[in-house]
Design a protein around this motif. Sequence first.
Motif, short mmCIF file in Angstrom:
data_model
loop_
_atom_site.label_atom_id
_atom_site.label_comp_id
_atom_site.label_asym_id
_atom_site.label_seq_id
_atom_site.Cartn_x
_atom_site.Cartn_y
_atom_site.Cartn_z
N CYS A 1 -3.81 2.45 -2.64
CA CYS A 1 -4.66 1.88 -3.59
C CYS A 1 -5.19 2.90 -4.58
CB CYS A 1 -5.34 0.89 -2.98
SG CYS A 1 -4.44 -0.52 -2.15
N HIS A 13 1.70 -3.80 -8.05
CA HIS A 13 0.71 -3.40 -6.98
C HIS A 13 -0.64 -4.32 -7.00
CE1 HIS A 13 -1.36 -1.26 -3.83
NE2 HIS A 13 -2.54 -1.54 -4.49
N THR A 72 0.23 -7.89 -5.44
CA THR A 72 0.52 -7.81 -4.02
C THR A 72 -0.84 -7.25 -2.85
OG1 THR A 72 1.24 -5.40 -3.62
CG2 THR A 72 2.76 -7.18 -3.87
N CYS A 73 -1.68 -6.90 -3.65
CA CYS A 73 -3.16 -6.12 -2.91
C CYS A 73 -4.15 -6.93 -3.48
CB CYS A 73 -3.27 -4.70 -3.24
SG CYS A 73 -4.66 -4.17 -2.55
N CYS A 85 -7.41 -4.82 -4.91
CA CYS A 85 -7.31 -4.21 -6.04
C CYS A 85 -7.34 -5.32 -7.05
CB CYS A 85 -5.84 -3.66 -6.25
SG CYS A 85 -5.74 -2.12 -5.18
#
Length: 185
Positions: A3, A27, A30-31, A34
Amino acid sequence: MSCSSYDWKAYALGEIDPGDRHQAEAHAATCPSCREELATLRLTLDAMSTLREEEIPRRIAFVSDKVFEPRWWNGFMRPSFAAAAVIAAAILVHGWMMRPVSSIDAAAPSIDTAAIQSRIDAAVTKAVAEIQQRQAQETAKVLAVAEQHFAEQRQADLATAGYNLDLLRKELNTMYALNTGAGIR
Protein backbone atom coordinates in the motif's frame (compact mmCIF):
# COMPACT_ATOMS: atom_id res chain seq x y z
CA MET A 1 2.88 -4.33 -4.38
CA SER A 2 2.36 -2.84 -0.95
CA CYS A 3 0.00 0.00 0.00
CA SER A 4 2.88 2.38 0.64
CA SER A 5 4.02 2.26 -3.00
CA TYR A 6 0.94 4.17 -4.23
CA ASP A 7 0.95 7.98 -4.28
CA TRP A 8 -2.71 8.70 -3.55
CA LYS A 9 -2.19 12.46 -3.56
CA ALA A 10 -0.84 12.38 -7.11
CA TYR A 11 -3.71 10.05 -8.06
CA ALA A 12 -6.36 12.40 -6.61
CA LEU A 13 -4.78 15.41 -8.34
CA GLY A 14 -4.55 13.56 -11.68
CA GLU A 15 -0.75 13.73 -11.83
CA ILE A 16 -0.11 9.98 -12.20
CA ASP A 17 0.62 8.04 -15.43
CA PRO A 18 -2.37 6.23 -17.00
CA GLY A 19 -0.76 2.79 -16.48
CA ASP A 20 -0.03 3.45 -12.84
CA ARG A 21 -3.50 4.92 -12.53
CA HIS A 22 -5.15 1.60 -13.51
CA GLN A 23 -2.97 -0.31 -11.03
CA ALA A 24 -3.86 2.14 -8.26
CA GLU A 25 -7.59 1.82 -9.05
CA ALA A 26 -7.37 -1.96 -8.96
CA HIS A 27 -5.53 -1.85 -5.64
CA ALA A 28 -8.03 0.66 -4.16
CA ALA A 29 -10.89 -1.69 -5.11
CA THR A 30 -9.35 -4.45 -2.97
CA CYS A 31 -7.82 -2.44 -0.04
CA PRO A 32 -10.25 -0.72 2.39
CA SER A 33 -7.60 1.48 4.07
CA CYS A 34 -6.42 2.85 0.70
CA ARG A 35 -10.04 3.45 -0.33
CA GLU A 36 -10.58 5.40 2.89
CA GLU A 37 -7.44 7.50 2.35
CA LEU A 38 -8.52 8.21 -1.25
CA ALA A 39 -12.00 9.25 -0.07
CA THR A 40 -10.47 11.59 2.51
CA LEU A 41 -8.25 13.17 -0.14
CA ARG A 42 -11.19 13.66 -2.51
CA LEU A 43 -13.22 15.24 0.30
CA THR A 44 -10.36 17.64 1.03
CA LEU A 45 -10.04 18.56 -2.66
CA ASP A 46 -13.79 19.14 -2.90
CA ALA A 47 -13.70 21.40 0.16
CA MET A 48 -10.78 23.37 -1.26
CA SER A 49 -12.51 23.78 -4.61
CA THR A 50 -15.39 25.61 -2.91
CA LEU A 51 -13.04 28.34 -1.68
CA ARG A 52 -12.83 31.41 -3.87
CA GLU A 53 -9.54 32.33 -5.35
CA GLU A 54 -8.05 35.56 -4.10
CA GLU A 55 -5.34 37.63 -5.60
CA ILE A 56 -2.07 37.54 -3.71
CA PRO A 57 -1.34 40.97 -2.23
CA ARG A 58 1.40 42.78 -4.11
CA ARG A 59 2.44 44.89 -1.17
CA ILE A 60 1.85 44.65 2.57
CA ALA A 61 0.77 47.93 4.16
CA PHE A 62 2.24 48.96 7.49
CA VAL A 63 0.52 50.99 10.16
CA SER A 64 2.96 53.85 9.54
CA ASP A 65 1.91 54.13 5.87
CA LYS A 66 -0.12 57.08 4.61
CA VAL A 67 -3.01 54.72 3.89
CA PHE A 68 -3.80 54.50 7.60
CA GLU A 69 -3.52 58.22 8.38
CA PRO A 70 -6.88 59.81 9.17
CA ARG A 71 -8.30 62.36 6.79
CA TRP A 72 -8.45 66.00 7.87
CA TRP A 73 -12.18 65.89 8.53
CA ASN A 74 -11.88 62.87 10.85
CA GLY A 75 -10.32 65.14 13.48
CA PHE A 76 -13.71 66.77 14.07
CA MET A 77 -15.23 63.44 15.08
CA ARG A 78 -12.74 62.72 17.88
CA PRO A 79 -14.00 63.00 21.46
CA SER A 80 -11.18 65.40 22.37
CA PHE A 81 -12.24 67.84 19.66
CA ALA A 82 -15.87 67.61 20.73
CA ALA A 83 -14.93 68.25 24.37
CA ALA A 84 -12.84 71.26 23.37
CA ALA A 85 -15.72 72.62 21.30
CA VAL A 86 -18.14 72.26 24.24
CA ILE A 87 -15.71 74.02 26.59
CA ALA A 88 -15.16 76.85 24.10
CA ALA A 89 -18.94 77.27 23.70
CA ALA A 90 -19.39 77.31 27.49
CA ILE A 91 -16.73 80.01 27.83
CA LEU A 92 -18.40 82.13 25.16
CA VAL A 93 -21.85 81.76 26.72
CA HIS A 94 -20.47 82.55 30.16
CA GLY A 95 -18.69 85.63 28.83
CA TRP A 96 -21.84 86.83 27.11
CA MET A 97 -24.10 86.16 30.13
CA MET A 98 -21.72 87.70 32.69
CA ARG A 99 -21.19 91.05 31.06
CA PRO A 100 -20.34 93.92 33.43
CA VAL A 101 -23.38 95.47 35.11
CA SER A 102 -22.70 98.88 33.56
CA SER A 103 -22.97 97.48 30.04
CA ILE A 104 -26.22 95.62 30.76
CA ASP A 105 -28.26 98.40 32.32
CA ALA A 106 -26.84 101.82 33.14
CA ALA A 107 -29.98 102.81 35.06
CA ALA A 108 -29.76 99.91 37.52
CA PRO A 109 -29.66 100.98 41.18
CA SER A 110 -26.25 100.94 42.80
CA ILE A 111 -25.51 98.21 45.30
CA ASP A 112 -24.11 99.10 48.71
CA THR A 113 -21.30 96.55 48.97
CA ALA A 114 -20.19 97.86 52.37
CA ALA A 115 -23.61 97.08 53.89
CA ILE A 116 -23.61 93.61 52.36
CA GLN A 117 -20.09 92.96 53.63
CA SER A 118 -21.01 94.08 57.16
CA ARG A 119 -24.05 91.74 57.13
CA ILE A 120 -21.88 88.85 55.97
CA ASP A 121 -19.29 89.60 58.67
CA ALA A 122 -22.01 89.75 61.37
CA ALA A 123 -23.51 86.45 60.20
CA VAL A 124 -20.12 84.76 60.17
CA THR A 125 -19.27 86.09 63.65
CA LYS A 126 -22.64 84.88 64.99
CA ALA A 127 -22.20 81.42 63.43
CA VAL A 128 -18.67 81.08 64.83
CA ALA A 129 -19.88 82.10 68.32
CA GLU A 130 -22.71 79.54 68.20
CA ILE A 131 -20.34 76.78 67.10
CA GLN A 132 -17.86 77.64 69.84
CA GLN A 133 -20.66 77.64 72.45
CA ARG A 134 -21.88 74.22 71.24
CA GLN A 135 -18.36 72.84 71.37
CA ALA A 136 -17.86 74.19 74.91
CA GLN A 137 -21.13 72.54 76.04
CA GLU A 138 -20.17 69.22 74.46
CA THR A 139 -16.72 69.40 76.05
CA ALA A 140 -18.28 70.10 79.48
CA LYS A 141 -20.62 67.10 79.05
CA VAL A 142 -17.73 64.81 78.07
CA LEU A 143 -15.66 66.01 81.05
CA ALA A 144 -18.57 65.48 83.46
CA VAL A 145 -19.11 61.94 82.20
CA ALA A 146 -15.38 61.20 82.44
CA GLU A 147 -15.16 62.60 86.02
CA GLN A 148 -18.19 60.54 87.07
CA HIS A 149 -16.61 57.42 85.56
CA PHE A 150 -13.28 58.05 87.29
CA ALA A 151 -15.03 58.73 90.64
CA GLU A 152 -16.93 55.43 90.37
CA GLN A 153 -13.75 53.61 89.39
CA ARG A 154 -11.89 55.18 92.36
CA GLN A 155 -14.65 54.05 94.76
CA ALA A 156 -14.49 50.52 93.34
CA ASP A 157 -10.69 50.48 93.65
CA LEU A 158 -10.87 51.72 97.27
CA ALA A 159 -13.41 49.03 98.14
CA THR A 160 -11.20 46.35 96.56
CA ALA A 161 -8.13 47.68 98.39
CA GLY A 162 -10.04 47.68 101.74
CA TYR A 163 -11.18 44.10 101.18
CA ASN A 164 -7.64 42.99 100.32
CA LEU A 165 -6.28 44.81 103.40
CA ASP A 166 -8.79 43.01 105.66
CA LEU A 167 -7.74 39.66 104.17
CA LEU A 168 -4.08 40.49 104.76
CA ARG A 169 -4.77 41.47 108.41
CA LYS A 170 -6.61 38.21 109.00
CA GLU A 171 -3.73 36.20 107.54
CA LEU A 172 -1.17 38.14 109.59
CA ASN A 173 -3.21 37.61 112.79
CA THR A 174 -3.51 33.92 112.01
CA MET A 175 0.23 33.63 111.40
CA TYR A 176 1.00 35.61 114.57
CA ALA A 177 -1.29 33.43 116.62
CA LEU A 178 0.31 30.27 115.23
CA ASN A 179 3.84 31.54 115.81
CA THR A 180 3.23 32.76 119.38
CA GLY A 181 1.29 29.67 120.36
CA ALA A 182 3.89 27.33 118.87
CA GLY A 183 6.75 29.09 120.72
CA ILE A 184 5.05 28.68 124.15
CA ARG A 185 4.56 24.99 124.00
